[in-house]
Design a protein around this motif. Structure first.
Motif, PDB file in Angstrom:
ATOM      1  N   PRO A   1      -1.749   1.172  -6.139  1.00  0.00           N
ATOM      2  CA  PRO A   1      -0.874   0.022  -5.752  1.00  0.00           C
ATOM      3  C   PRO A   1      -0.271  -0.872  -6.845  1.00  0.00           C
ATOM      4  O   PRO A   1      -0.761  -0.858  -8.012  1.00  0.00           O
ATOM      5  CB  PRO A   1      -2.093  -0.809  -5.153  1.00  0.00           C
TER       6      PRO A   1
ATOM      7  N   GLU B   1       0.736  -1.260   0.086  1.00  0.00           N
ATOM      8  CA  GLU B   1       0.181  -0.078   0.188  1.00  0.00           C
ATOM      9  C   GLU B   1       0.716   1.390   0.091  1.00  0.00           C
ATOM     10  O   GLU B   1       0.552   2.194  -0.630  1.00  0.00           O
ATOM     11  CB  GLU B   1      -0.733   0.046   1.285  1.00  0.00           C
ATOM     12  N   GLU B   2       1.927   1.247   0.658  1.00  0.00           N
ATOM     13  CA  GLU B   2       3.024   2.360   0.826  1.00  0.00           C
ATOM     14  C   GLU B   2       3.322   2.824  -0.658  1.00  0.00           C
ATOM     15  O   GLU B   2       3.734   3.904  -0.868  1.00  0.00           O
ATOM     16  CB  GLU B   2       4.187   1.824   1.673  1.00  0.00           C
TER      17      GLU B   2
ATOM     18  N   ILE C   1       1.815   3.605  -3.070  1.00  0.00           N
ATOM     19  CA  ILE C   1       0.803   3.981  -3.768  1.00  0.00           C
ATOM     20  C   ILE C   1       1.255   5.722  -4.097  1.00  0.00           C
ATOM     21  O   ILE C   1       1.203   6.277  -5.098  1.00  0.00           O
ATOM     22  CB  ILE C   1      -0.507   4.315  -3.001  1.00  0.00           C
ATOM     23  N   GLU C   2       1.792   6.264  -3.079  1.00  0.00           N
ATOM     24  CA  GLU C   2       2.676   7.504  -3.201  1.00  0.00           C
ATOM     25  C   GLU C   2       3.558   7.460  -4.304  1.00  0.00           C
ATOM     26  O   GLU C   2       3.525   8.739  -4.831  1.00  0.00           O
ATOM     27  CB  GLU C   2       2.908   7.973  -1.657  1.00  0.00           C
ATOM     28  N   LEU C   3       4.215   6.611  -4.516  1.00  0.00           N
ATOM     29  CA  LEU C   3       5.448   6.352  -5.427  1.00  0.00           C
ATOM     30  C   LEU C   3       4.798   6.221  -6.836  1.00  0.00           C
ATOM     31  O   LEU C   3       5.335   6.670  -7.858  1.00  0.00           O
ATOM     32  CB  LEU C   3       6.296   5.855  -4.957  1.00  0.00           C
TER      33      LEU C   3
END
Lengths: 919, 128
Positions: free
Chosen positions: A773, A764-765, A767-769
């Motif tokens: 997802p 999930e982390e 997603i920001e990058l």
């Protein structure tokens, strides 16, 4: 009845020549010859001996499709078709094999008689020479292939051809008559009506032909047959499916005699049917010879001709006269009767009575030899009601009484009450005939030869250095048998499990075989085969089947000889395992003689100590007793689930089977309701779970609500066991019951100063990058691990792949939520948790689809399933994990874990997928 | 449009605001707004599941997915008894979907009002 499956390659196919078919049938009386289209391989039909006797032999076509070939259905089919002994099994109209009733085997009686006559010709060379010289005007040909009955059928016009029995019966009849006469022994022959003659009597003209099996299946007929005789009805009703089996015969070197059988109402002791009321000491013996009419196949001990005659003699003539029953129930065989007479010891004042159905030629012969010949055929005219079952030699008590009375009237004047001292001797010894009792006659038998031919097709392709063998009856299969097999397996490279084929108790061979087979069939180093009619059979070791018999007469050496000299060399067996025996004298003797004999044949003997429960060895006898008492609860610790279910299914009053199944699977577990206290912790996931404290520790408690939940909990338990074997850190778990429901306790991880992060949260982390997802792929997984915990990379990948294999075995599809990390000072992999399964219940056969379940982690587009990945994906960590798996894991290590319906099923799943993977 | 707000607490320190918005019948979003002034001062704090706090984003938006943090902190009782919770079996794979409302209130409201204690961290969800 003992239905057993054999595959198509063991069957006889496409014999187009009728003479060749008869040659086959006379050696294989009950068997079928099948016809298949040689081009398309489609099943065309079959024929059998009975069919061939029809003028225009038709091709029979009944069969069962493989989808219906459940053993229970097959057993029922045989029950419904009592005169059919072979049932073809088809798959998509192709013959795949047949179920055969192993209780119905052997050669045509006529052929047996001829073989015996041929054998006897060598013992009477001068008599044969004289006979041929005096009888024939022209040269006589001896037909050594077909008995008279088949020859007459195939070639009605053949002349100057004699079968061996046509030579030997007159010779021996003359010899024995003269012998009796010379010794002053009274010899009476009572001629009973035969089936073919019955038709000539008006009252039987329209009577339908039935077989014994058909007659036994008709309750109406049994009641008519045993009218006013409840004891006979109860006896026949009890033996509806095995009446023929309780009268087994074996060749003793001179004649075919009965094998001992002990029961409440039917006893064969020392080869003779028991006569009720015989005196302890006798000064005269009445010897009764003949086929089943004398043996009394269809009546209890006290209703045989011999017992009724004994009663008449004791009451009206003498208290010191004994009636001995030498009847042999396997069909009319005058030659066998005469040879039995010839080898029986008589005193000079004894009386010999021969009761049988004699044809015209035999009657002439008997009269020619001046024997007292009494025609009893008209008894059939006088008697009312149903007095025989299928043929007039299978009489009821009423007809037996009539025979006894007529015999009594005829011999009465020769019965003497005075004690006389007489030397005992017999014809064979007095005339120095070169014939001897040979209790090892089975060694030269067709049965052994056929069995050896068959097992050679059952052996391991590759013979290994240590090849072991256990022979078990499994009546029924217990945890003791399982322990014996497991222990044996650990001490050899490959193992034969030989199941005694002959039935001794409630469990027919097929059921016993299934119990063992369901547990061990997937092991490539195990072969499960039948002991056939020879290995630990009533032919090779009769005492095993008649425990009430005298131990001093036991001859287990013959059984060992068959094993060591015939079976073991074919299968390459060099270690024989026995279960330690402390209770049963016969089995103990078997073990003792094995220790002294088998090593001389280069077979090592290993005695395995008995598996004990509460300091008591597990015994099948105890299991049978508990079953008789319907004590299912006490059965639980003694038997595997498959046996337990077989017992449950056989029980007539089982109540709620489901509740018993649940009782079985959880009663071995501790109830923890009163020991745990709910805490306030909650856990993620779909399963009903909550936190509890017990003995100062915190646990997650999962409680099964559905059958699927139960399966999953057992899967977790087994998965945890596999983790231990493969050195995979795993949550510490134990099964228990909570409020009587199957539950699983999982000890909380120590999270002091730590936090838990599932792998899904790492994804999930991204997603920001990435803006969205990323796929749950192996590539991103390794990238994430490199990024999050590079120092753990090697360890995580090692454990990941081991866990991947375990998931494959359990049909689990591990998602990103089921892999976790604990963040302390550093990030570390959490113990493996949630070894559940995607199978829905114990009937779910999807585990055989190796593409099931779909692997949620994407490797590349080539792979859809864990199996494909394990087989084809190139990765050094996978290679290492597979190597460790192959060297450390075996499904055998899981056998003794819990014992439940679900566990049995999952073990089957694990075994199946294990062997598919290691193949 | 339905909207709920709650806060993540770490040992009684409010460290992050969560906003749930039900945009339509099918679209929803969770927005996490960390309070870095509080977070940076914490001792022993390892993070919030699913959020890479090292990026120091003002907002972390999760559109049409149940965030790991919410999923992990939802107790079984909710998942089982919640009227709209269901599991779907697709080609042999289980795919879980969690409703965003329980008995007429949003999942976030439900979690905040019940103050469950998650086994895996000391983070709780409250509305005050």
């Amino acid at each position: 009845m003992n239905p057993i499956f054999r595959s198509v390659n063991q069957l006889t196919i496409n014999v187009y020549n009728r003479i060749e078919r008869f040659k086959f049938f006379q050696d294989n009386y009950y068997d079928n010859i099948y016809f298949i289209d040689e081009a398309t391989k489609k099943f065309l039909g079959f024929t059998n001996y009975f069919n061939e006797l029809k003028a225009e032999a038709a091709t029979l076509c009944y069969h069962v499709d493989i989808k219906d070939s459940d053993p229970v259905i097959i057993k029922e089919w045989f029950k419904q078709n009592p005169s059919i002994f072979r049932l073809p099994i088809l798959n998509d109209n192709e013959l795949v094999g047949e179920y055969y009733d192993a209780d119905s085997f052997g050669m045509l009686l006529y052929k047996r008689i001829e073989d015996n006559a041929l054998f006897l010709m060598k013992a009477f060379p001068k008599q044969v020479e004289n006979f041929l010289a005096n009888t024939a005007n022209t040269e006589v040909t001896i037909d050594k292939v077909f008995p008279k009955q088949i020859r007459n059928f195939l070639s009605p016009d053949s002349k100057n051809v004699l079968s061996p029995s046509e030579i030997m019966i007159p010779i021996l009849l003359k010899e024995i008559s003269r012998y009796f006469k010379d010794r002053g022994i009274k010899f009476f022959v009572f001629d009973s009506i035969m089936h073919s003659e019955l038709r000539e009597l008006p009252k039987y003209r329209n009577k339908e032909n039935t077989t014994l099996e058909e007659a036994l299946s008709s309750d109406k007929l049994l009641k008519e047959f045993s009218i006013n005789d409840g004891k006979t009805y109860a006896f026949l009703n009890k033996h509806r499916f095995d009446l023929n089996r309780i009268s087994k015969i074996a060749f003793n070197g001179i004649y075919y005699g009965l094998i001992d059988y002990i029961s409440e109402e039917f006893n064969i002791i020392n080869g003779r049917r028991y006569t009720v009321g015989t005196p302890l000491i006798s000064n005269q013996v009445i010897h009764l010879f003949g086929p089943c009419i004398v043996e009394g196949l269809c009546v209890p001990d006290d209703k045989t001709i011999a017992s009724i005659l004994q009663s008449l003699i004791s009451r009206y003539r003498s208290q010191n006269c004994e009636v001995r029953n030498h009847g042999t129930a396997y069909g009319k065989d005058p030659l066998n009767d005469i040879m039995r007479m010839a080898s029986t010891d008589f005193a000079d004042n004894d009386i010999v009575v021969w009761v049988s159905g004699f044809d015209e030629q035999e009657e002439i012969l008997l009269k020619k030899n001046n024997v007292d010949f009494i025609d009893c055929k008209l008894l059939a005219e006088d008697i009312e009601g149903t007095w025989f079952l299928d043929n007039p030699l299978h009489c009821n008590a009423t007809m037996n009484r009539k025979f006894a009375e007529i015999i009594f009237r005829n011999i009465s004047e020769h019965i003497c009450d005075q004690s006389q001292k007489n030397e005992l001797s017999n014809y064979i010894s007095d005339n120095k005939i070169d014939l001897h009792f040979d209790n090892e006659a089975i060694i030269h038998s067709q049965e052994l030869k056929k069995y050896c031919d068959w097992i050679s097709s059952q052996s391991f392709c590759e013979k290994k250095e240590k090849t072991g063998c256990v022979v078990i009856n499994a009546n029924p299969y217990t945890l003791g048998h399982r322990y014996l097999i497991q222990s044996a397996l650990k001490q050899c490279d490959q193992l034969y499990i030989i199941i005694v084929e002959q039935n001794t108790g409630d469990f027919i061979f097929n059921e016993r075989f299934q119990m063992v087979n369901s547990e061990w069939r997937n092991y490539p180093n195990i072969k499960i085969i039948s002991g056939g009619n020879v290995l630990t059979s009533s032919l090779g070791f009769p005492e095993y089947f008649n425990r009430a018999n005298r131990l001093k007469d036991s001859n287990p050496l013959l059984n060992h000889k068959i094993f060591a000299e015939y079976v073991a060399p074919i299968l390459g067996i060099n270690i024989r395992f026995f279960g330690e025996e402390t209770n049963d004298e016969v089995t103990a003797l078997l073990n003792k003689t094995a220790i002294s004999y088998l090593p001389s044949k280069d077979i090592e003997v290993k005695i395995i100590e008995r598996k004990q429960i509460n300091s008591t060895p597990i015994s099948a006898k105890t299991v049978r007793r508990l079953y008789e008492e319907q004590n299912f609860e006490d059965l639980i610790p003694l038997v595997p689930f498959s046996t337990y279910m077989a017992l449950i299914n056989r029980s007539q009053n089982i109540g709620d089977v489901d509740s018993l199944i649940k009782l079985y699977s959880i009663s071995q577990l501790k109830e923890i309701s009163h020991k745990v206290k709910k805490n306030n912790l909650n856990y993620a996931g779909m399963f009903y779970k909550f936190g509890v404290n017990m003995n100062g520790d915190a646990y997650m408690l999962k409680v099964a609500q559905t059958d699927n939940d139960r399966l999953n909990l057992f899967s977790e338990a087994l998965g945890s066991e596999i983790c231990k074997v493969m050195n995979v850190p795993c949550s510490s778990i134990q099964l228990a019951t909570y409020q009587s429901r199957l539950s699983l306790l999982s000890k909380n991880w120590n999270l002091t100063d730590a936090q838990f992060f599932p792998l899904s949260s790492y994804y999930e982390e991204t997603i920001e990058l990435q803006g969205q997802p990323v796929f749950f792929s192996y590539q991103t997984f390794t990238d994430i691990i490199r990024s999050k915990c590079p120092y753990e990379y090697h360890k995580v990948l090692q454990i990941f792949w081991k866990s991947f294999i375990i998931d494959y075995l359990l049909c689990n599809a591990r998602g990103a939520g089921n892999i976790g990390f604990i963040h302390r000072e550093k990030i570390e992999l959490a113990p493996i948790y949630d070894n559940s399964t995607f199978l829905s219940d114990t009937s779910d056969k999807r585990f055989k689809d190796l593409n099931f379940p779909k692997c949620p982690m994407v490797f590349n587009e080539k792979f859809n399933s864990a199996f494909e990945i394990l087989k084809s994906f190139k990765d050094p960590y996978l290679k290492e994990a597979l190597s460790i798996f192959a060297s450390t894991f075996s499904p055998e290590s899981l056998i003794e874990f819990i014992g439940s319906k679900e566990e049995e099923f999952l073990l089957e799943v694990i075994k199946y997928r294990y062997f598919k993977l290691v193949q | 449009m339905v909207e709920s707000t709650a806060y993540i607490y770490y040992n009684d320190v409010r460290i992050c605001k969560i906003i749930f918005r039900e945009i339509s019948q099918v679209d929803f979003e969770y927005i996490f707004q960390p309070d870095y002034t509080k977070i940076d001062a914490l001792i022993g704090f390892k993070g919030i599941q699913g959020l890479n706090l090292s990026l120091k984003r003002k907002e972390y938006i999760r559109k049409n997915i149940i965030p790991s943090f919410i999923y992990e902190h939802s107790p079984f009782t909710f998942k089982f008894e919640g009227s709209k919770c269901y599991a779907r079996d697709r080609n042999g794979d289980k795919e879980f979907h969690y409703a965003n409302d329980v008995n007429g209130i949003t999942l976030l409201d439900f979690l905040a009002q019940n103050e469950y204690t998650y086994f895996g961290d000391n983070l709780t969800i409250r509305q005050i």
